[in-house]
Write a protein that holds these residues in place. Sequence first.
Motif, short mmCIF file in Angstrom:
data_model
loop_
_atom_site.label_atom_id
_atom_site.label_comp_id
_atom_site.label_asym_id
_atom_site.label_seq_id
_atom_site.Cartn_x
_atom_site.Cartn_y
_atom_site.Cartn_z
N THR A 620 0.87 -1.18 0.00
CA THR A 620 0.00 0.00 0.00
C THR A 620 0.90 1.23 0.00
O THR A 620 2.03 1.18 0.50
CB THR A 620 -0.99 -0.01 1.19
N THR A 621 0.42 2.30 -0.59
CA THR A 621 1.29 3.47 -0.77
C THR A 621 0.60 4.74 -0.27
O THR A 621 -0.62 4.83 -0.24
CB THR A 621 1.64 3.71 -2.25
N ASP A 692 1.35 -5.60 9.20
CA ASP A 692 1.29 -7.05 9.04
C ASP A 692 2.56 -7.52 8.31
O ASP A 692 3.00 -6.88 7.36
CB ASP A 692 0.04 -7.38 8.21
N PRO A 693 3.14 -8.66 8.72
CA PRO A 693 4.37 -9.12 8.05
C PRO A 693 4.20 -9.38 6.55
O PRO A 693 5.17 -9.37 5.80
CB PRO A 693 4.69 -10.43 8.77
N ARG A 694 2.96 -9.59 6.10
CA ARG A 694 2.74 -9.86 4.67
C ARG A 694 2.55 -8.58 3.84
O ARG A 694 2.37 -8.63 2.63
CB ARG A 694 1.49 -10.74 4.50
N VAL A 695 2.55 -7.43 4.53
CA VAL A 695 2.21 -6.17 3.86
C VAL A 695 3.33 -5.16 4.07
O VAL A 695 3.97 -5.16 5.13
CB VAL A 695 0.89 -5.60 4.46
N VAL A 696 3.61 -4.33 3.09
CA VAL A 696 4.50 -3.18 3.30
C VAL A 696 3.78 -1.91 2.87
O VAL A 696 2.86 -1.95 2.05
CB VAL A 696 5.85 -3.32 2.55
N SER A 697 4.21 -0.79 3.45
CA SER A 697 3.56 0.49 3.17
C SER A 697 4.66 1.49 2.83
O SER A 697 5.65 1.59 3.55
CB SER A 697 2.81 0.94 4.43
N THR A 698 4.48 2.22 1.74
CA THR A 698 5.54 3.15 1.37
C THR A 698 5.01 4.53 1.04
O THR A 698 3.85 4.71 0.67
CB THR A 698 6.38 2.59 0.20
N ASP A 699 5.90 5.52 1.17
CA ASP A 699 5.57 6.93 0.89
C ASP A 699 5.38 7.16 -0.60
O ASP A 699 5.98 6.48 -1.42
CB ASP A 699 6.73 7.85 1.31
N HIS A 700 4.62 8.20 -0.91
CA HIS A 700 4.50 8.65 -2.32
C HIS A 700 5.12 10.04 -2.43
O HIS A 700 5.53 10.64 -1.45
CB HIS A 700 3.03 8.65 -2.74
N GLY A 701 5.17 10.52 -3.67
CA GLY A 701 5.54 11.92 -3.89
C GLY A 701 6.99 12.29 -3.63
O GLY A 701 7.28 13.42 -3.25
N TRP A 702 7.93 11.34 -3.86
CA TRP A 702 9.31 11.67 -3.50
C TRP A 702 10.14 12.21 -4.66
O TRP A 702 10.06 11.75 -5.79
CB TRP A 702 10.02 10.46 -2.86
N TRP A 703 10.95 13.20 -4.34
CA TRP A 703 11.97 13.77 -5.22
C TRP A 703 12.93 14.50 -4.31
O TRP A 703 12.68 14.64 -3.11
CB TRP A 703 11.35 14.69 -6.27
N HIS A 704 14.07 14.92 -4.85
CA HIS A 704 15.08 15.61 -4.06
C HIS A 704 15.25 17.03 -4.60
O HIS A 704 15.99 17.22 -5.56
CB HIS A 704 16.43 14.89 -4.16
#
Length: 754
Positions: A620-621, A692-704
């Motif tokens: 999920t993001t 949950d160990p079966r799920v990861v969650s990550t950020d959106h909208g990244w740039w430097h």
Amino acid sequence: MDDQYIFVEHDKPFRYEDGETIVTRGSAWSAPGCHLGCGVLIRTDKQGNLIDVEGDPDNPFNQGRLCVRCIATKEAVQSPYRLQYPMKRDKAERGNPDAWQEISWDEAYDTIIEEFNNVKENYGAEAVTFWEGTGRDISAWISRLAWSFGSPNFLPSLNGLACYGPRVYGCFTLSGSFWVGDYSQQFADRYDNPQWKCPEVILVWGNNPVVANSDGAFGHWATDCMKRGSKLIVVDSRCTWLAAKAEVWLQVRPGTDAAVALAMANVMIEEDLYDKEFVELWCTGLDEYSANAANYAPEDVAEYAWVDADDIRAAARMYAAADGGVIQWGVVLDQKDEAIPSCQAVAALMMITGNIDNPGGMIKPPEVLMYLNGWGAELLPEEQAAKKLGPNKYPFYNAGVAVAAADVVIEAIETDQPYPIKAAWIQTTNLLACMGVDPERTLEAFKKLDFIVGVDPYMNPTLQALADIMLPVCMFPERSGIRCGDGCQRIETINKAVDPGNTKSDMQINLELGKRFNPEGWPWDTVEEMFSNIYGSTGLTFEEAQAAAPGYMPFEYYKYKSGKLRPDGSPGFNTPSGRLELWSGMMASFGLDPLPIYKEPSVSPYSTPELYKDFPLVLTTGARRWNTFHAENRQTPHLRAMHSEPAVQMHPDTAASLGVSEGEWVWLEGPKGTTGDVARAKRVVEITPIIDPRVVSTDHGWWHPEGDPKKLYDVMDLNINKLMPWGCGPSGIGANYKSLLCRIYKVEERNSHV
Ligand SMILES: Nc1nc2c(c(=O)[nH]1)N[C@H]1C(S)=C(S)[C@@H](COP(=O)(O)OP(=O)(O)OC[C@H]3O[C@@H](n4cnc5c(=O)[nH]c(N)nc54)[C@H](O)[C@@H]3O)O[C@H]1N2
Ligand SMILES: Nc1nc2c(c(=O)[nH]1)N[C@H]1C(S)=C(S)[C@@H](COP(=O)(O)OP(=O)(O)OC[C@H]3O[C@@H](n4cnc5c(=O)[nH]c(N)nc54)[C@H](O)[C@@H]3O)O[C@H]1N2
Ligand SMILES: [Mo]
């Protein structure tokens, strides 16, 4: 001034001296933006230099509280990254950061007018497209600019309008109105108002209000209610701060919300928990609805939604028993392949429990001014409106959807079908870094355009890659504005306290250009005059509003009984039957399913088991972070320091099985839907037990922002939207940003030559 409004009493004018400083009372909107418009006190020195921004304790909306982003306003306003003057660049030099030349506002306007009019003459006004991001307070001016120019192609750069729109349409298809939780926000005296009742239960669904404060709902209201006795049910894939305080927490597998909502309905019907009297009097379609819910037995759903059947039952019982139950729902329900059903499934729970138009339940804010679904529609000639891109692919867009559809417009750019698109106005969106899916495809498409204008306070990857003209806009302390619409409606002004230098406000830019394109459409000399016109129905001028705000309309409950929900004044809801239509005739009329049905996400352990073998984590993001608003605020030092690189949250067991450790850089790689293509983005490992160990969650909208502009500030290395599948379901409403698959491996020299 109209005395039907209730204004907060002030013992000081909206601008006053305080020792050596000047304080300007008002509200904060964008830039740097969000959805709220909190009451603020802007402190400047006598030369007009910004000293700080604080919450206004006398403003009922936020009662003195502010988030970190507003507190960091000074750093944002005074940022060295801000654009100071209009710039132009030759089309052949697109992407070259060294090719920008400073120009005057006059030259910028003349060029834009010449280019847009050229396109209009040769291809029609529809060949100029107008792109927005999440509304902020800019949307109204963009729609009016587009429509007064003659183009129907005004749109958010988001596939499937997958933010807010699906919840709005989900509610409309059932009830003819949109409903928001009642936290007393429509009363100037708030929690003390005798008409208001504290919700017994707040069901927080795919929303993190204390962090996101989204859609006009201030997150602290939930905690204010908790202090007054509200109990929580939280449906969230992670254990958020609120989930940790809930009576029931359903840690769903991302994407399964509709099934869980239908299983709750199943329990309410099986156990006779729904509000029979209300349903009997005010709903239609209960038989069909019940038969559909019967397909979602808690035990079955529990298995594929990865929750406990008893928790589904507990949530259903608790919400159904509440005298006053809010559903605080979020964008998660919008970001599904086909989102109307998931929104309907949750909305129906409000309806069968009678939590509609009642104290402490769900309310319809009075309309101070509803210009948010587009302001200026009357300026668009009918034959131009008929050319809008969207309905040609998705008939549901004929159901009063004001905007065009992003995937259809981008496909038109690529193919020249059904007609060519030649130019773009990009105001308040960073579509390559954040809003759009498949940024590589989108970039290639936009490169085809003959002329692109960017309107933004900062340079960003999208505009560095694509713009031919940049217009620098000012921030909220540097301009005036108004606040209306959304989850809390009130009269609230944004008051200028700081000199904007050579930048201009969005409203001023659009007014000045609008006047030149279509003078009749923009008959005002100043933005303040324009605001007064918008406040026309209230009888207030902008200056009066500025002095008196915030102002509230009288508010009443049970409008469906008093006939105030329908234009014809008869009791009932604003649907053809006058009732809440649990079986939606409106959906049926568009050939769509009249009942909410759960479908597996386009990629998932169950819909694509083969892909799941290669990509064994559910992804999920975009879960919101305190310090940033989407791709914004990465230039603001104190905010960046709070969370400095894009992270992927994973359970300690997941990290152990992958052999990765906290802070380590990894590649997060996944299938682009079911196309067979694969994409990846770089992430930093963040280990946390909340997932949950079966799920990861990550950020959106990244740039430097500090990165190399020639490499578009690393946006293509960091952008998670490269994994998002293109397009939407049959309604064209909703897109999958939140239920995907991925695998994770360490970033190493040998696998990182991009
Ligand atoms: N993977 C993934 N992607 C997502 C989401 C997700 O959950 N997951 N969420 C999606 C959602 S819900 C949304 S709404 C979109 C948001 O997407 P966008 O609205 O495109 O958000 P930003 O990328 O922050 O771009 C906003 C741009 O507007 C500029 N800006 C800010 N304030 C102003 C202003 O007052 N005037 C002008 N002219 N410009 C301004 C900023 O500097 C920035 O360049 O992202 C979507 N993208
Ligand atoms: N600070 C900050 N505030 C923002 C924004 C921002 O970028 N930063 N963006 C604004 C915008 S435009 C929007 S649309 C809103 C969005 O704000 P919210 O509606 O709160 O949305 P998210 O933060 O994306 O997700 C909310 C919660 O859903 C959980 N979740 C993820 N996937 C699923 C799922 O499939 N099902 C369920 N039930 N839960 C899931 C996440 O763990 C997260 O805790 O925030 C607004 N406010
Ligand atoms: Mo959003």
